[in-house]
Motif scaffolding. Structure first.
Motif, PDB file in Angstrom:
ATOM      1  N   VAL A 204       0.823  -1.212   0.000  1.00 45.97           N
ATOM      2  CA  VAL A 204       0.000   0.000   0.000  1.00 45.97           C
ATOM      3  C   VAL A 204       0.858   1.264   0.000  1.00 45.97           C
ATOM      4  O   VAL A 204       0.310   2.375   0.098  1.00 45.97           O
ATOM      5  CB  VAL A 204      -0.987   0.033   1.190  1.00 45.97           C
ATOM      6  N   ALA A 205       2.183   1.117  -0.101  1.00 49.80           N
ATOM      7  CA  ALA A 205       3.030   2.304  -0.227  1.00 49.80           C
ATOM      8  C   ALA A 205       2.752   3.036  -1.531  1.00 49.80           C
ATOM      9  O   ALA A 205       3.097   4.212  -1.671  1.00 49.80           O
ATOM     10  CB  ALA A 205       4.506   1.902  -0.145  1.00 49.80           C
ATOM     11  N   VAL A 206       2.114   2.352  -2.481  1.00 51.28           N
ATOM     12  CA  VAL A 206       1.776   2.965  -3.775  1.00 51.28           C
ATOM     13  C   VAL A 206       0.436   3.702  -3.708  1.00 51.28           C
ATOM     14  O   VAL A 206      -0.026   4.224  -4.718  1.00 51.28           O
ATOM     15  CB  VAL A 206       1.740   1.892  -4.879  1.00 51.28           C
ATOM     16  N   TRP A 207      -0.164   3.713  -2.530  1.00 48.31           N
ATOM     17  CA  TRP A 207      -1.408   4.440  -2.304  1.00 48.31           C
ATOM     18  C   TRP A 207      -1.188   5.540  -1.270  1.00 48.31           C
ATOM     19  O   TRP A 207      -0.191   5.548  -0.553  1.00 48.31           O
ATOM     20  CB  TRP A 207      -2.513   3.503  -1.796  1.00 48.31           C
ATOM     21  N   LEU A 230       9.514   4.656   4.563  1.00 46.41           N
ATOM     22  CA  LEU A 230       9.188   3.498   5.392  1.00 46.41           C
ATOM     23  C   LEU A 230      10.420   2.630   5.662  1.00 46.41           C
ATOM     24  O   LEU A 230      10.665   2.228   6.807  1.00 46.41           O
ATOM     25  CB  LEU A 230       8.099   2.659   4.709  1.00 46.41           C
ATOM     26  N   VAL A 231      11.180   2.352   4.613  1.00 52.36           N
ATOM     27  CA  VAL A 231      12.351   1.482   4.772  1.00 52.36           C
ATOM     28  C   VAL A 231      13.407   2.168   5.630  1.00 52.36           C
ATOM     29  O   VAL A 231      14.036   1.524   6.483  1.00 52.36           O
ATOM     30  CB  VAL A 231      12.916   1.091   3.392  1.00 52.36           C
ATOM     31  N   SER A 286       8.607   3.092  12.627  1.00 51.96           N
ATOM     32  CA  SER A 286       9.725   3.338  13.534  1.00 51.96           C
ATOM     33  C   SER A 286       9.489   2.655  14.874  1.00 51.96           C
ATOM     34  O   SER A 286      10.396   2.022  15.442  1.00 51.96           O
ATOM     35  CB  SER A 286       9.923   4.839  13.753  1.00 51.96           C
ATOM     36  N   LEU A 287       8.282   2.795  15.394  1.00 50.76           N
ATOM     37  CA  LEU A 287       7.960   2.196  16.696  1.00 50.76           C
ATOM     38  C   LEU A 287       8.114   0.679  16.648  1.00 50.76           C
ATOM     39  O   LEU A 287       8.783   0.074  17.500  1.00 50.76           O
ATOM     40  CB  LEU A 287       6.532   2.577  17.097  1.00 50.76           C
TER      41      LEU A 287
END
Length: 377
Positions: A204-207, A230-231, A286-287
């Protein structure tokens, strides 16, 4: 085929690897003093039970009496799998330690100790390692050699070329460093919960969030930028706790670490189905990346190195983890970008995969936090 049938099929495919997060590791340590070699090998009871069927009454609980009664078989298994020569000469075993169990970060291990005496002062050791070579392709031996004030480490792959240690050497061989890089990649490859956490985020990183749902990002560049956020967040977070745990600064209970890792997979999958996390996703990543770092640290924690000896193994292992993550990104992201507007991707693939992952992660969370056994091991 109805959606519930698709979910059942997906869960069935994933269930076979449901316990795959903790790799099969044994820990080997040699202390060399002149002509004497003291060897200690720690082997997980769960691996020995698989190989030798130690659980005599079949109740799923390994008791000391069951292990102790089979100790001679355990020693023969280890002797046949670990061959050592000093300066190309055999050194006979002159004594063995009493049977002993020890607790590692992931459970109980049998501790096998012996002493070898060589004809002359030891200058080099060569080790051939074949433990579980036929029954577990994922097994690794995490080795440490202490001699003459120096420490060397290596990752031993069953059935591969022999490992050579030169005593007195202060340098870490490229092969040793590469072994920890490979171990980091291996840890990602067999860690189904880590893979599913990242994959669930990537699809869903593409959304982008659109009210209570998702909308495709306008450009591939925007999708790549979100993936990079995110990475990077995950890498920075897990690197911190990996270093703290490996150096012994923090050591939370393995049971709760594994439970929280499962919960992170569950929350990420549920957020895919119906976005409910208000903060930017990189903050959630991150958490939970902090928690995943503790999960990565097991092999380095149990190696028992002092802080000054951890630099190269830690660097190599972390590099391997990052390479494994990048390989997953390279595999999934181009397809997700190409399909981000497709109705099949939006209405079936992402919801179907997310629902299956959420169901599996829920089972993991219950198993790990409550000690239940809901899926076959």
């Amino acid at each position: 085929m109805k959606l519930r049938h698709l979910l059942a099929l997906a869960l069935g495919c994933l269930a076979g690897a449901a316990q795959a997060h903790k790799s099969s590791d044994a820990y080997l340590r040699w202390q060399v003093d002149g002509t004497r070699i003291e060897q200690r090998v720690d082997i997980a009871l769960r691996d020995l039970d698989r190989e030798l069927v130690l659980d005599a009454d079949g109740d799923g609980q390994l008791r000391w009496g069951e292990v102790r009664s089979r100790w001679s078989e355990i020693e023969r298994l280890a002797d046949a799998a670990i061959a050592m020569r000093a300066d190309e000469r055999d050194c006979p075993v002159t004594s063995r330690g009493t049977p002993l169990l020890d607790e590692h970060t992931d459970g109980r291990y049998a501790v096998l100790r012996l002493q070898r005496d060589c004809a002359a002062a030891v200058g080099s050791l060569t080790v051939s390692y074949r433990l579980f070579a036929k029954s577990d392709a994922d097994h690794r031996g995490i080795a440490r050699l202490d001699a003459g004030g120096s420490t060397q480490q290596a990752v031993l792959v069953p059935g591969e070329a022999t490992q050579r240690f030169s005593l007195g050497s202060k340098e870490h061989s490229p092969r040793s460093f590469a072994g920890f890089v490979a171990e980091g990649m291996h840890h990602i490859a067999i860690g189904l919960d880590h893979i599913l956490f990242l994959a669930t985020l990537l699809i869903v990183a593409v959304w982008r969030r659109d009210g209570r749902g998702w909308a495709p990002r306008e450009t591939a560049r925007s999708a790549c930028a979100e993936t990079l956020r995110l990475v990077t967040a995950f890498t920075a977070a897990h690197s911190i706790t990996l270093g703290l745990a490996a150096s012994g600064v923090l050591a939370p209970p393995s049971r709760w670490v594994e439970s929280l890792i499962a919960a992170s997979v569950l929350l990420a999958a549920l957020d895919n189905l119906r976005p409910f996390l208000r903060a930017p996703r990189w903050m959630m990543v991150s958490l939970f990346g902090l928690v995943h770092g503790f999960g990565f640290a097991g092999p380095l924690q149990d190696l028992g190195l002092a802080q000054g000896q951890l630099m190269l193994p830690l660097l190599g292992f972390n590099l391997g983890v990052e390479l494994g993550q990048l390989a997953l990104v390279a595999l999934l992201l181009p397809a997700a970008i190409a399909l981000r507007r497709a109705p099949l991707y939006r209405r079936a693939l992402v919801p179907g995969m997310s629902a299956a992952v959420a169901l599996l992660a829920l089972v993991w969370t219950l198993e790990r936090s409550l000690g239940w056994a809901l899926l076959p091991s």
